[in-house]
Write an enzyme that holds these catalytic residues in place. Sequence first.
Site, PDB file in Angstrom:
ATOM      1  N   LYS A 183       0.975  -1.257   0.138  1.00  0.00           N
ATOM      2  CA  LYS A 183       0.061  -0.052   0.060  1.00  0.00           C
ATOM      3  C   LYS A 183       0.867   1.099  -0.028  1.00  0.00           C
ATOM      4  CE  LYS A 183      -0.366  -0.404   5.060  1.00  0.00           C
ATOM      5  NZ  LYS A 183      -0.843  -1.217   6.042  1.00  0.00           N
ATOM      6  N   ARG A 189     -10.129  -0.716  14.975  1.00  0.00           N
ATOM      7  CA  ARG A 189     -10.270   0.307  13.762  1.00  0.00           C
ATOM      8  C   ARG A 189     -10.861  -0.139  12.632  1.00  0.00           C
ATOM      9  NH1 ARG A 189      -4.298   0.673  10.749  1.00  0.00           N
ATOM     10  NH2 ARG A 189      -4.966  -1.422  10.274  1.00  0.00           N
ATOM     11  N   TYR A 226      17.252  29.355   8.599  1.00  0.00           N
ATOM     12  CA  TYR A 226      16.290  30.252   9.500  1.00  0.00           C
ATOM     13  C   TYR A 226      16.314  30.149  10.901  1.00  0.00           C
ATOM     14  CZ  TYR A 226      13.115  30.430   5.172  1.00  0.00           C
ATOM     15  OH  TYR A 226      12.634  30.634   3.999  1.00  0.00           O
ATOM     16  N   MET A 233      12.157  24.326   3.824  1.00  0.00           N
ATOM     17  CA  MET A 233      11.408  23.496   3.011  1.00  0.00           C
ATOM     18  C   MET A 233      11.958  22.599   1.956  1.00  0.00           C
ATOM     19  SD  MET A 233       8.235  25.034   0.714  1.00  0.00           S
ATOM     20  CE  MET A 233       7.562  25.772   2.303  1.00  0.00           C
TER      21      MET A 233
HETATM   22  C1  LIG Z   1      -0.137  -2.232   6.476  1.00  0.00           C
HETATM   23  C2  LIG Z   1      -0.530  -3.471   7.017  1.00  0.00           C
HETATM   24  C3  LIG Z   1       0.412  -4.442   7.305  1.00  0.00           C
HETATM   25  C4  LIG Z   1       1.725  -4.316   7.086  1.00  0.00           C
HETATM   26  O1  LIG Z   1       2.296  -3.748   8.296  1.00  0.00           O
HETATM   27  P1  LIG Z   1       3.795  -3.354   8.754  1.00  0.00           P
HETATM   28  O2  LIG Z   1       3.768  -3.056   9.923  1.00  0.00           O
HETATM   29  O3  LIG Z   1       4.220  -2.699   7.913  1.00  0.00           O
HETATM   30  O4  LIG Z   1       4.556  -4.776   8.755  1.00  0.00           O
HETATM   31  C5  LIG Z   1      -0.133  -5.709   7.342  1.00  0.00           C
HETATM   32  N1  LIG Z   1      -1.779  -5.932   7.572  1.00  0.00           N
HETATM   33  C6  LIG Z   1      -2.574  -4.961   7.378  1.00  0.00           C
HETATM   34  C7  LIG Z   1      -3.913  -5.033   7.668  1.00  0.00           C
HETATM   35  C8  LIG Z   1      -1.791  -3.610   7.130  1.00  0.00           C
HETATM   36  O5  LIG Z   1      -2.795  -2.565   7.067  1.00  0.00           O
END
Ligand SMILES: *Cc1c(COP(=O)(O)O)cnc(C)c1O
Length: 343
Positions: free
Chosen positions: A35, A129, A243, A291
Site C-alpha cells: 500500500k 479500527r 532560518y 522546505m
Molecule cells: C499495513 C498493514 C500490514 C503491514 O504492516 P507492517 O507493520 O508494515 O508490517 C499488515 N496488515 C495490515 C492489515 C496492514 O494494514
Amino acid sequence: MTHKPLRLIIDRKALQSNWRWIAAQSGVETGAAVKADGYGLGAVEVVATLADAGAKEFFVSTWDEAEALGKLPEGARLAVLHGLGPDDALAAKDSPHRPVLNTMSQVQRWRAAFGDRACDVMIDTGMNRLGVGMDELDGLQGLRIDTLHGHLACADEDHPMNALQLERFSAAKARVEAQRYALANSAGILLGKDYAFDLVRPGIALYGGVPRREAELMIEQVVTPEAQVVQIHTVKAGDSVGYGATFTAERDTPVATLNIGYADGFARNLSGKAHAVRGNTLLPLLGRVSMDLVAVDISRAGDVREGDWMAIDYQLPQIARDAGISQYEALTGLGQRFERVWV
Ligand SMILES: *Cc1c(COP(=O)(O)O)cnc(C)c1O
C-alpha cells in the site's frame, strides 16, 4: 524528462533479502503489504522485485492502488484491505482481486453484488479500527472466504494485547471457515510461530524498518535519499546558518547546500541531528532544515562541487528516533520530488 535534483536509491537485493529473512522467520506463506505505493518506493517495482524472490500474496489499501499496479506478475494475487465501500462496486466488478471485507454492510454489499465469489474478511480482535466484530461472526456464514484476517495493535511492543488478540483470533478461526488464516504484520511475525497461522502480511520490515529488536542487524537498509549540491560556500566564524540563525560557526566552515527539505519528507526535526555521507565520513547538518534545502558542514568531505550528489544517512530506526516520528512516516513521507532509482 526534466532532471530531478534528488533521488531515492533503492536496493533491490536488500529488499529481496529482507523478504527472505522475514519469510524464514514466519515459516509460512509470506506476502507483502505494498500500500501507499509500496511504502513510497514504487509499488509496481516492489511487486516485481518481491515476486521474483518468491512472494505471491500482495496487499494494497484501495481499489485505486490495485488498478495502479496494472497486470501482476504470473502467479501473484492481490487483496484490497479497505474492502468494498459504497463506491467500489464498479472497480471490483471487473477486477480479479479480492476485497478484504471489514464490516457487515460490506459483507452484505458483496453478497448482493457478487454472490459466492471468493473474498477475504478482516475481523476485529481488539484494535477497534477496522473489522467485523467478534459478536458478528455468525453473519459470515455462507461466504466463500479465501483468507480470514486479523490485525495486531501492539506487536512492536511486549504488550498484553498480543496474547489477547491471538486468543481471540484463534477462537474466531474455530468458528469461521476459510481457506487460510492470517494475523501477523512485520512485528507480529517476530512474536513467534504461534502468530503466523497460514499467511503473513509484512510491510515495514521489507523496506528496511526494524519493528522489534529481534530484527536488529538482520534487516538491511533499502532506501537511501541522495540530493544534489546547489551551492558551496564558506561561512565565516561568527556567522550563522539558516532560518532562525540557530547555528553559528565557531571557525570558518565550508558548507554545501543540498536540494532536499521538509517538503520532501525530510523531517524538520532532523535539524542539527541527521548527517550527509561522503565515502565513510558523516557530515553534520547545520541549522534548520528548510522546505527545499538543507546545509551540510563539508569540512571533512574533501573536494565537493556544485552538482555533486550527496547521500543522506537514512537508517529508519535512527531517523525515526531523531525526528520523533515512526519509521513508517520516515519512509512513506519521502515525496514525489525524488526520482526512484533501482539498483
Ligand atoms: C499495513 C498493514 C500490514 C503491514 O504492516 P507492517 O507493520 O508494515 O508490517 C499488515 N496488515 C495490515 C492489515 C496492514 O494494514
